[in-house]
Design an enzyme around this catalytic site. Structure first.
Site, mmCIF file in Angstrom:
data_model
loop_
_atom_site.group_PDB
_atom_site.id
_atom_site.type_symbol
_atom_site.label_atom_id
_atom_site.label_comp_id
_atom_site.label_asym_id
_atom_site.label_seq_id
_atom_site.Cartn_x
_atom_site.Cartn_y
_atom_site.Cartn_z
ATOM 1 N N CYS A 81 0.821 -1.226 0.000
ATOM 2 C CA CYS A 81 0.000 0.000 0.000
ATOM 3 C C CYS A 81 0.850 1.269 0.000
ATOM 4 O O CYS A 81 0.334 2.361 -0.256
ATOM 5 C CB CYS A 81 -0.931 0.004 1.199
ATOM 6 S SG CYS A 81 -2.052 -1.399 1.221
ATOM 7 N N HIS A 96 -2.931 7.440 2.048
ATOM 8 C CA HIS A 96 -3.436 6.117 1.674
ATOM 9 C C HIS A 96 -4.786 5.915 2.357
ATOM 10 O O HIS A 96 -4.934 6.204 3.546
ATOM 11 C CB HIS A 96 -2.432 5.056 2.136
ATOM 12 C CG HIS A 96 -2.943 3.667 2.010
ATOM 13 N ND1 HIS A 96 -3.526 3.198 0.855
ATOM 14 C CD2 HIS A 96 -2.971 2.633 2.905
ATOM 15 C CE1 HIS A 96 -3.889 1.939 1.039
ATOM 16 N NE2 HIS A 96 -3.560 1.580 2.267
ATOM 17 N N ASN A 104 -9.920 0.160 0.628
ATOM 18 C CA ASN A 104 -8.459 0.212 0.543
ATOM 19 C C ASN A 104 -8.009 -0.388 -0.799
ATOM 20 O O ASN A 104 -8.057 -1.600 -0.981
ATOM 21 C CB ASN A 104 -7.875 -0.576 1.719
ATOM 22 C CG ASN A 104 -6.360 -0.618 1.717
ATOM 23 O OD1 ASN A 104 -5.715 -0.247 0.738
ATOM 24 N ND2 ASN A 104 -5.794 -1.080 2.816
HETATM 25 C C1 LIG Z 1 -9.486 -4.072 10.765
HETATM 26 C C2 LIG Z 1 -10.054 -3.029 11.713
HETATM 27 C C3 LIG Z 1 -11.062 -2.177 10.977
HETATM 28 C C4 LIG Z 1 -10.781 -3.783 12.831
HETATM 29 O O1 LIG Z 1 -11.296 -2.854 13.733
HETATM 30 P P1 LIG Z 1 -11.072 -3.069 15.284
HETATM 31 O O2 LIG Z 1 -11.876 -2.069 15.979
HETATM 32 O O3 LIG Z 1 -9.592 -3.109 15.547
HETATM 33 O O4 LIG Z 1 -11.749 -4.446 15.492
HETATM 34 P P2 LIG Z 1 -11.127 -5.853 15.981
HETATM 35 O O5 LIG Z 1 -10.310 -6.477 14.914
HETATM 36 O O6 LIG Z 1 -10.488 -5.664 17.329
HETATM 37 O O7 LIG Z 1 -12.464 -6.646 16.135
HETATM 38 C C5 LIG Z 1 -13.456 -6.236 17.043
HETATM 39 C C6 LIG Z 1 -14.636 -7.195 16.917
HETATM 40 O O8 LIG Z 1 -15.281 -6.985 15.657
HETATM 41 C C7 LIG Z 1 -15.411 -8.224 14.976
HETATM 42 N N1 LIG Z 1 -15.325 -7.982 13.535
HETATM 43 C C8 LIG Z 1 -14.229 -7.987 12.742
HETATM 44 N N2 LIG Z 1 -14.602 -7.746 11.481
HETATM 45 C C9 LIG Z 1 -15.936 -7.562 11.484
HETATM 46 C C10 LIG Z 1 -16.879 -7.255 10.500
HETATM 47 N N3 LIG Z 1 -16.529 -7.084 9.207
HETATM 48 N N4 LIG Z 1 -18.170 -7.114 10.851
HETATM 49 C C11 LIG Z 1 -18.547 -7.273 12.126
HETATM 50 N N5 LIG Z 1 -17.699 -7.553 13.108
HETATM 51 C C12 LIG Z 1 -16.415 -7.707 12.802
HETATM 52 C C13 LIG Z 1 -14.260 -9.059 15.488
HETATM 53 O O9 LIG Z 1 -14.542 -10.442 15.307
HETATM 54 C C14 LIG Z 1 -14.218 -8.670 16.935
HETATM 55 O O10 LIG Z 1 -15.214 -9.374 17.611
HETATM 56 P P3 LIG Z 1 -14.925 -9.960 19.087
HETATM 57 O O11 LIG Z 1 -14.642 -8.746 19.936
HETATM 58 O O12 LIG Z 1 -16.192 -10.653 19.409
HETATM 59 O O13 LIG Z 1 -13.741 -10.851 18.927
HETATM 60 C C15 LIG Z 1 -8.945 -2.164 12.307
HETATM 61 O O14 LIG Z 1 -8.169 -2.903 13.194
HETATM 62 C C16 LIG Z 1 -8.041 -1.597 11.248
HETATM 63 O O15 LIG Z 1 -8.492 -0.857 10.421
HETATM 64 N N6 LIG Z 1 -6.750 -1.924 11.299
HETATM 65 C C17 LIG Z 1 -5.819 -1.469 10.304
HETATM 66 C C18 LIG Z 1 -6.070 -2.242 9.054
HETATM 67 C C19 LIG Z 1 -5.384 -1.646 7.883
HETATM 68 O O16 LIG Z 1 -5.320 -0.477 7.765
HETATM 69 N N7 LIG Z 1 -4.938 -2.527 6.989
HETATM 70 C C20 LIG Z 1 -4.322 -2.149 5.797
HETATM 71 C C21 LIG Z 1 -3.079 -1.348 6.005
HETATM 72 S S1 LIG Z 1 -2.450 -0.967 4.461
#
Ligand SMILES: CC(C)(COP(=O)(O)OP(=O)(O)OC[C@H]1O[C@@H](n2cnc3c(N)ncnc32)[C@H](O)[C@@H]1OP(=O)(O)O)[C@@H](O)C(=O)NCCC(=O)NCCS
Length: 327
Positions: A112, A254, A284
């Site tokens: 990315c 990004h 993304n």
């Molecule tokens: C991926 C991201 C959106 C997840 O958000 P978060 O608030 O950290 O959420 P978590 O991963 O801790 O998950 C929280 C809960 O939501 C759930 N969950 C994950 N994806 C889900 C979805 N699409 N829909 C509903 N629930 C979801 C998880 O299972 C978890 O449930 P639990 O608490 O019962 O285990 C976030 O971590 C993020 O954006 N990270 C950076 C990712 C990124 O930028 N990647 C590319 C970089 S180039």
């Protein structure tokens, strides 16, 4: 000697998946996706579409905007991790599509952050005096690398391509153009975001996979690194250009997650009206996200001569970087 961006272009696939569409595939909801990421929809390739089509269309649009003909290009650099071949590079395939020969064409793999790495290469090429006019493309189809049964990743990614034409034209006589680029990597953090190169499948292909198939991501850890890295590297690139965050007219980050973008802006004490966001429309798109956002901003009249732009990205590797441009 500086390099000016004299034309921008972009292209996304025709199929658009809304959050409501994804609610039918996995256990998720529009409200969860919007509140955690800011994403409302994403465009994805199907079996009859190819990354090369997107790259070609974005390049033709950028060339058209630049007023140059393809034959005037002296080099092609493509930032991507989703080419169809181990070799040749997607840049060589694009070169053939554009009907060009006997100029260098190669890919840069920095996920990315690829577009910013491409800017770093272009900057060095132009500064060395070896090349005056380059085509730089950022293109990815990460929808072909996600596990469409894994809700934690499949809602995040979309596909597309963005292109810029860089030229030294008029750039020697004033201080407009590419001012600085800083890129950094941390291989030690590679396990936060990775995918095997043989895990490929478009959204319209049948097939069930184990959870370990496709993009693997440690979301919360990655979130923290992205916020820290993007704000620190943007400060470094601004310092190198003798500028501060207050000088930035428009940051074009990004587009991975609206919460990451807001947190970076906050750390840099920048207001959100200094930041371009379109993550809601595309998700993304990896190496394509910065040039797609830049193209939209330019075409919407958000960028004026002498504006200071900060183009910053972070991705698998991990990799990150920022380019500062005086438009
Ligand atoms: C991926 C991201 C959106 C997840 O958000 P978060 O608030 O950290 O959420 P978590 O991963 O801790 O998950 C929280 C809960 O939501 C759930 N969950 C994950 N994806 C889900 C979805 N699409 N829909 C509903 N629930 C979801 C998880 O299972 C978890 O449930 P639990 O608490 O019962 O285990 C976030 O971590 C993020 O954006 N990270 C950076 C990712 C990124 O930028 N990647 C590319 C970089 S180039």
């Amino acid at each position: 000697m500086g390099a000016r961006i004299i034309g921008t272009g972009s292209s996304v696939p025709k199929t658009c998946l809304t959050n409501a569409d994804l609610e039918k595939r996995v256990d998720t909801s529009h409200d969860w996706i919007v509140s955690r990421t800011g994403i409302h929809q994403r465009h994805v390739v199907t079996q009859d579409e190819d990354i090369l089509d997107l790259m070609h269309e974005a390049s033709l649009r950028a060339l058209d905007a630049s007023g140059l003909r393809a034959e005037q290009l002296q080099a092609i650099v493509v930032a991507t991790v989703s080419g169809n071949y181990a070799f040749p590079s997607t840049a060589c395939l694009l070169q053939a599509r554009l009907g060009l020969d006997n100029i260098p064409a190669f890919d840069v793999n920095a996920a990315c952050a690829g577009f910013v790495y491409g800017m770093s290469v272009a900057h060095s090429y132009i500064k060395s005096g070896d090349y005056d006019r380059l085509l730089l493309v950022g293109a990815d189809t990460l929808s072909t690398m996600v596990n469409w049964e894994d809700r934690s990743t499949c809602v995040l990614f979309g596909d597309g391509a963005g292109a810029v034409v860089l030229d030294t034209q008029n750039a020697r006589s004033d201080d407009r153009g590419l001012l600085s680029t800083v890129v950094e990597s941390s291989g030690a953090l590679w396990q936060l975001l990775h995918v095997r190169s043989d895990h490929r499948q478009t959204v319209d292909q049948e097939g069930s996979h184990p959870k370990e198939w496709g993009i693997q991501m440690k979301g919360p850890e990655l979130f923290k690194v992205a916020v820290r890295a993007l704000s620190e590297v943007t400060r470094k690139a601004l310092d190198k250009a003798g500028l501060s965050p207050a000088d930035v007219s428009l940051m074009v980050p990004h587009q991975a997650n609206l919460r990451i973008i807001r947190a970076v802006a906050e750390r840099l004490h920048m207001a959100m009206d200094q930041v371009y966001c379109n993550v809601q429309d595309y998700g993304n798109t990896s190496a394509a996200s910065i040039p797609i956002a830049l193209d939209e901003a330019v075409r919407a009249g958000r960028v004026r001569p002498n504006d200071i732009l900060a183009l910053c990205g972070c991705g698998g590797g991990l990799t990150w970087g920022t380019s500062i441009v005086r438009w």
